[in-house]
Scaffold this motif. Sequence first.
Motif, mmCIF file in Angstrom:
data_model
loop_
_atom_site.group_PDB
_atom_site.id
_atom_site.type_symbol
_atom_site.label_atom_id
_atom_site.label_comp_id
_atom_site.label_asym_id
_atom_site.label_seq_id
_atom_site.Cartn_x
_atom_site.Cartn_y
_atom_site.Cartn_z
ATOM 1 N N ILE A 271 -24.603 -36.287 -14.701
ATOM 2 C CA ILE A 271 -23.725 -36.184 -13.533
ATOM 3 C C ILE A 271 -23.217 -37.561 -13.109
ATOM 4 O O ILE A 271 -22.056 -37.716 -12.758
ATOM 5 C CB ILE A 271 -24.464 -35.493 -12.365
ATOM 6 C CG1 ILE A 271 -24.694 -34.027 -12.719
ATOM 7 C CG2 ILE A 271 -23.678 -35.610 -11.072
ATOM 8 C CD1 ILE A 271 -25.484 -33.251 -11.716
ATOM 9 N N PRO B 274 -20.089 -39.593 -15.675
ATOM 10 C CA PRO B 274 -18.651 -39.393 -15.440
ATOM 11 C C PRO B 274 -18.200 -39.946 -14.092
ATOM 12 O O PRO B 274 -17.087 -40.450 -13.960
ATOM 13 C CB PRO B 274 -18.474 -37.872 -15.478
ATOM 14 C CG PRO B 274 -19.708 -37.321 -16.061
ATOM 15 C CD PRO B 274 -20.781 -38.339 -15.882
ATOM 16 N N ALA B 275 -19.071 -39.876 -13.088
ATOM 17 C CA ALA B 275 -18.710 -40.365 -11.756
ATOM 18 C C ALA B 275 -18.509 -41.874 -11.770
ATOM 19 O O ALA B 275 -17.626 -42.406 -11.101
ATOM 20 C CB ALA B 275 -19.779 -39.977 -10.742
ATOM 21 N N LYS C 119 -15.001 -43.227 -13.164
ATOM 22 C CA LYS C 119 -13.761 -42.983 -12.425
ATOM 23 C C LYS C 119 -13.182 -44.291 -11.915
ATOM 24 O O LYS C 119 -13.881 -45.285 -11.731
ATOM 25 C CB LYS C 119 -14.023 -42.046 -11.246
ATOM 26 C CG LYS C 119 -14.252 -40.623 -11.658
ATOM 27 C CD LYS C 119 -14.333 -39.736 -10.449
ATOM 28 C CE LYS C 119 -14.402 -38.291 -10.866
ATOM 29 N NZ LYS C 119 -14.425 -37.397 -9.735
ATOM 30 N N ARG D 225 -14.634 -29.930 -1.911
ATOM 31 C CA ARG D 225 -15.385 -30.942 -2.670
ATOM 32 C C ARG D 225 -16.671 -30.337 -3.239
ATOM 33 O O ARG D 225 -17.051 -30.629 -4.368
ATOM 34 C CB ARG D 225 -15.756 -32.126 -1.771
ATOM 35 C CG ARG D 225 -14.601 -32.977 -1.369
ATOM 36 C CD ARG D 225 -14.692 -34.336 -2.041
ATOM 37 N NE ARG D 225 -13.567 -35.137 -1.625
ATOM 38 C CZ ARG D 225 -13.662 -36.382 -1.239
ATOM 39 N NH1 ARG D 225 -14.834 -36.973 -1.199
ATOM 40 N NH2 ARG D 225 -12.597 -37.049 -0.900
ATOM 41 N N SER E 26 -17.241 -27.174 -3.939
ATOM 42 C CA SER E 26 -16.865 -26.231 -4.987
ATOM 43 C C SER E 26 -16.417 -26.961 -6.261
ATOM 44 O O SER E 26 -16.811 -26.583 -7.370
ATOM 45 C CB SER E 26 -15.747 -25.324 -4.475
ATOM 46 O OG SER E 26 -15.347 -24.425 -5.460
ATOM 47 N N ASP E 27 -15.599 -28.000 -6.114
ATOM 48 C CA ASP E 27 -15.145 -28.773 -7.269
ATOM 49 C C ASP E 27 -16.324 -29.429 -7.983
ATOM 50 O O ASP E 27 -16.386 -29.437 -9.218
ATOM 51 C CB ASP E 27 -14.146 -29.854 -6.854
ATOM 52 C CG ASP E 27 -12.801 -29.293 -6.425
ATOM 53 O OD1 ASP E 27 -12.539 -28.100 -6.689
ATOM 54 O OD2 ASP E 27 -12.022 -30.044 -5.797
ATOM 55 N N PHE E 28 -17.255 -29.990 -7.215
ATOM 56 C CA PHE E 28 -18.422 -30.637 -7.805
ATOM 57 C C PHE E 28 -19.238 -29.618 -8.600
ATOM 58 O O PHE E 28 -19.643 -29.875 -9.723
ATOM 59 C CB PHE E 28 -19.283 -31.273 -6.706
ATOM 60 C CG PHE E 28 -20.518 -31.939 -7.226
ATOM 61 C CD1 PHE E 28 -20.458 -33.215 -7.751
ATOM 62 C CD2 PHE E 28 -21.737 -31.288 -7.196
ATOM 63 C CE1 PHE E 28 -21.602 -33.838 -8.246
ATOM 64 C CE2 PHE E 28 -22.883 -31.890 -7.683
ATOM 65 C CZ PHE E 28 -22.813 -33.168 -8.211
ATOM 66 N N ARG E 29 -19.456 -28.455 -8.009
ATOM 67 C CA ARG E 29 -20.224 -27.400 -8.681
ATOM 68 C C ARG E 29 -19.549 -26.981 -9.984
ATOM 69 O O ARG E 29 -20.192 -26.875 -11.017
ATOM 70 C CB ARG E 29 -20.372 -26.202 -7.740
ATOM 71 C CG ARG E 29 -21.104 -25.047 -8.341
ATOM 72 C CD ARG E 29 -21.284 -23.851 -7.423
ATOM 73 N NE ARG E 29 -20.500 -23.838 -6.223
ATOM 74 C CZ ARG E 29 -20.910 -23.315 -5.077
ATOM 75 N NH1 ARG E 29 -22.103 -22.769 -4.983
ATOM 76 N NH2 ARG E 29 -20.131 -23.313 -4.025
ATOM 77 N N ARG E 30 -18.248 -26.764 -9.928
ATOM 78 C CA ARG E 30 -17.509 -26.316 -11.108
ATOM 79 C C ARG E 30 -17.490 -27.396 -12.201
ATOM 80 O O ARG E 30 -17.706 -27.116 -13.371
ATOM 81 C CB ARG E 30 -16.077 -25.946 -10.696
ATOM 82 C CG ARG E 30 -15.249 -25.330 -11.768
ATOM 83 C CD ARG E 30 -13.860 -24.836 -11.310
ATOM 84 N NE ARG E 30 -13.230 -25.534 -10.216
ATOM 85 C CZ ARG E 30 -13.240 -25.122 -8.938
ATOM 86 N NH1 ARG E 30 -13.863 -24.017 -8.605
ATOM 87 N NH2 ARG E 30 -12.622 -25.810 -8.002
ATOM 88 N N ARG E 31 -17.266 -28.642 -11.802
ATOM 89 C CA ARG E 31 -17.165 -29.747 -12.757
ATOM 90 C C ARG E 31 -18.490 -30.037 -13.457
ATOM 91 O O ARG E 31 -18.520 -30.440 -14.611
ATOM 92 C CB ARG E 31 -16.655 -30.994 -12.027
ATOM 93 C CG ARG E 31 -16.329 -32.157 -12.902
ATOM 94 C CD ARG E 31 -15.627 -33.306 -12.180
ATOM 95 N NE ARG E 31 -16.151 -33.622 -10.866
ATOM 96 C CZ ARG E 31 -15.535 -33.361 -9.700
ATOM 97 N NH1 ARG E 31 -14.367 -32.751 -9.699
ATOM 98 N NH2 ARG E 31 -16.076 -33.707 -8.569
ATOM 99 N N HIS E 32 -19.608 -29.820 -12.776
ATOM 100 C CA HIS E 32 -20.918 -30.204 -13.307
ATOM 101 C C HIS E 32 -21.836 -29.003 -13.550
ATOM 102 O O HIS E 32 -23.054 -29.165 -13.577
ATOM 103 C CB HIS E 32 -21.599 -31.174 -12.353
ATOM 104 C CG HIS E 32 -20.848 -32.448 -12.165
ATOM 105 N ND1 HIS E 32 -20.704 -33.391 -13.159
ATOM 106 C CD2 HIS E 32 -20.167 -32.925 -11.105
ATOM 107 C CE1 HIS E 32 -19.986 -34.399 -12.712
ATOM 108 N NE2 HIS E 32 -19.641 -34.147 -11.463
#
Length: 128
Positions: free
Chosen positions: A47, A50-51, A54, A108, A110-116
């Motif tokens: 996790i 990738p962070a 950026k 944010r 939801s996006d974090f959950r989906r991305r990771h």
Amino acid sequence: MSKPKTFRPWTPGQTSLMPPSPIDWLPSDHLVFFLLELVEELDFGLIMSPARQKDARGEKGYDPRMLTLLLLYAYCIGMASSRKIERACHEDAAFRVLTGNQQPDHSRISDFRRRHLGALEELFVQIL
């Protein structure tokens, strides 16, 4: 003649002279404290990598470890909706302690959950 009934002072705008720490509002054996101790033992490499890659310009993001523990705690108490999690970050002392009084919005979360999703599955297995 009897004395009129009196009540405790009620001043919702000020519950104490100094603002208390939200940590003081939770019992010492609360699940949140277990999760905060657990964060040091987990491998967040999938996790965090990738962070860290950026672009450093722009708004600073939320710590991925905090978002991970936020989701984990929410799942532990049966809360899966990102909108409900966002609301809890504003209203619930346990969520406020866990997030360090930060309130990520539902998109944010939801996006974090989906991305990771894959990395989160592996982390949750580590915890078990």
